[in-house]
Design a protein around this motif. Structure first.
Motif, short mmCIF file in Angstrom:
data_model
loop_
_atom_site.label_atom_id
_atom_site.label_comp_id
_atom_site.label_asym_id
_atom_site.label_seq_id
_atom_site.Cartn_x
_atom_site.Cartn_y
_atom_site.Cartn_z
N GLU A 12 -84.20 4.66 -25.84
CA GLU A 12 -83.04 5.55 -25.72
C GLU A 12 -82.69 5.74 -24.25
O GLU A 12 -83.56 6.09 -23.44
CB GLU A 12 -83.34 6.89 -26.37
CG GLU A 12 -82.27 7.94 -26.15
CD GLU A 12 -82.72 9.34 -26.50
OE1 GLU A 12 -81.95 10.30 -26.25
OE2 GLU A 12 -83.86 9.50 -27.00
N THR B 285 -88.57 6.84 -25.46
CA THR B 285 -88.63 6.62 -26.89
C THR B 285 -89.53 7.71 -27.47
O THR B 285 -90.00 8.59 -26.76
CB THR B 285 -89.14 5.21 -27.23
OG1 THR B 285 -88.93 4.95 -28.61
CG2 THR B 285 -90.61 5.05 -26.90
N ASP C 176 -78.53 2.10 -25.86
CA ASP C 176 -79.85 2.11 -26.48
C ASP C 176 -80.15 0.71 -27.03
O ASP C 176 -79.24 0.03 -27.53
CB ASP C 176 -79.91 3.12 -27.61
CG ASP C 176 -79.68 4.56 -27.14
OD1 ASP C 176 -79.62 4.79 -25.92
OD2 ASP C 176 -79.55 5.43 -28.01
N ASP D 294 -83.28 -2.11 -28.88
CA ASP D 294 -84.56 -2.35 -29.55
C ASP D 294 -85.32 -3.45 -28.82
O ASP D 294 -84.72 -4.42 -28.34
CB ASP D 294 -84.33 -2.77 -31.00
CG ASP D 294 -83.67 -1.67 -31.82
OD1 ASP D 294 -84.13 -0.52 -31.75
OD2 ASP D 294 -82.67 -1.97 -32.51
N PRO E 85 -91.93 -3.39 -32.72
CA PRO E 85 -90.58 -2.98 -32.31
C PRO E 85 -90.48 -1.48 -32.11
O PRO E 85 -91.12 -0.69 -32.79
CB PRO E 85 -89.71 -3.44 -33.49
CG PRO E 85 -90.63 -3.37 -34.67
CD PRO E 85 -91.99 -3.72 -34.16
N PHE E 86 -89.67 -1.08 -31.15
CA PHE E 86 -89.30 0.32 -30.99
C PHE E 86 -87.94 0.38 -30.29
O PHE E 86 -87.52 -0.58 -29.66
CB PHE E 86 -90.36 1.12 -30.23
CG PHE E 86 -90.74 0.58 -28.87
CD1 PHE E 86 -90.08 1.00 -27.72
CD2 PHE E 86 -91.78 -0.33 -28.75
CE1 PHE E 86 -90.44 0.51 -26.48
CE2 PHE E 86 -92.16 -0.82 -27.50
CZ PHE E 86 -91.48 -0.39 -26.36
N ARG E 87 -87.29 1.52 -30.44
CA ARG E 87 -85.97 1.71 -29.85
C ARG E 87 -86.10 2.48 -28.54
O ARG E 87 -86.79 3.49 -28.46
CB ARG E 87 -85.05 2.47 -30.80
CG ARG E 87 -83.75 2.92 -30.15
CD ARG E 87 -82.59 2.93 -31.11
NE ARG E 87 -82.15 1.58 -31.42
CZ ARG E 87 -80.86 1.22 -31.50
NH1 ARG E 87 -79.90 2.10 -31.31
NH2 ARG E 87 -80.54 -0.02 -31.79
#
Length: 245
Positions: A129, A165, A143, A145, A125-127
């Protein structure tokens, strides 16, 4: 209302990914527009076809246009063509004793694309932006995930980052393994003449049979960003961008 025909060319080919799945999903999105007529290819050889097309789409991995094809694609973009490049389009991979290397032997193609893939950490997982919130490609998207391959790339040309990100950590298995507070473009635009490239690094996918020389049967198919409605939203917006809408 009468619609004018729009021609498109789609290159869907390469290694280590479920190209059949990605090809079908993109073609289904293109089919939402009955006036788009699309040819599909497994390489970039038919550059004369681009002269008839408003846009090019690519979903590839470890597949580059030749030097002559790169020159032709650049000239077409300079005249107003649009290239929607997805996921592994900017990748060259070489398996070495020290890990997966990403040799910089095609600076012409990578400079055209604006970036070159260097590594990715294990899928996780990553967010994402949203950097520019008032652009048609991102307006109304917050934003979010996602679980996907995070493509860590080297920027080679001026690009306009719409989504990004950050990453600190290890890209396990790659020669360029160590990354510290890297700002990672996820969605960006690159202007070339009167045309543009739109690159979206999301969208990894792999099926049971896509690592034939490494693992004849891959146990757990991966769909990553394709599991998320926001990714399909971005693809639909990208097609509208490609049509000049």
């Amino acid at each position: 209302m009468t619609l004018n025909r729009i021609d498109a060319h789609f290159v869907a080919a390469g290694k280590y990914h479920d190209i059949d799945f990605a090809r079908l999903e993109v073609l289904k999105l293109l089919a939402e527009y009955p006036h788009i007529r699309t040819t599909v290819a497994h390489d970039y050889a038919d550059t004369t076809r681009l002269d008839e097309c408003a846009f090019l789409i690519s979903y590839t991995c470890d597949l580059m246009p030749t030097e002559a094809e790169t020159i032709a694609i650049r000239a077409w973009i300079e005249r107003g063509g649009r290239w929607l490049a997805l996921h592994g389009t900017n990748s060259i991979l070489e398996f070495t004793e020290g890990g997966v290397a990403t040799p910089e032997r095609r600076p012409d193609a990578m400079e055209l694309l604006g970036t070159q893939f260097k590594a990715h950490p294990p899928i996780g997982p990553f967010r994402v932006e949203v950097v520019e919130r008032d652009h048609a490609l991102t307006s109304g998207i917050d934003d979010f995930d996602v679980i996907d391959e995070l493509y860590l790339s080297k920027t080679l040309s001026p690009i306009r980052v719409l989504m990004q990100t950050r990453f600190t950590g290890e890209a396990t298995g790659f020669v360029d393994a160590d990354w510290n507070d890297a700002v990672v473009p996820i969605l960006y635009l690159r202007d070339i003449g009167t045309g543009q490239i739109l690159y979206n690094t999301l969208g990894h996918c792999r099926g049971h049979f896509d690592l034939p020389t490494l693992q004849p049967f891959f146990d757990h198919p991966e769909r990553c960003a394709w599991n998320y409605p926001v990714y399909y939203d971005l693809l639909r917006r990208s097609l509208r961008w490609a049509m000049g809408c």
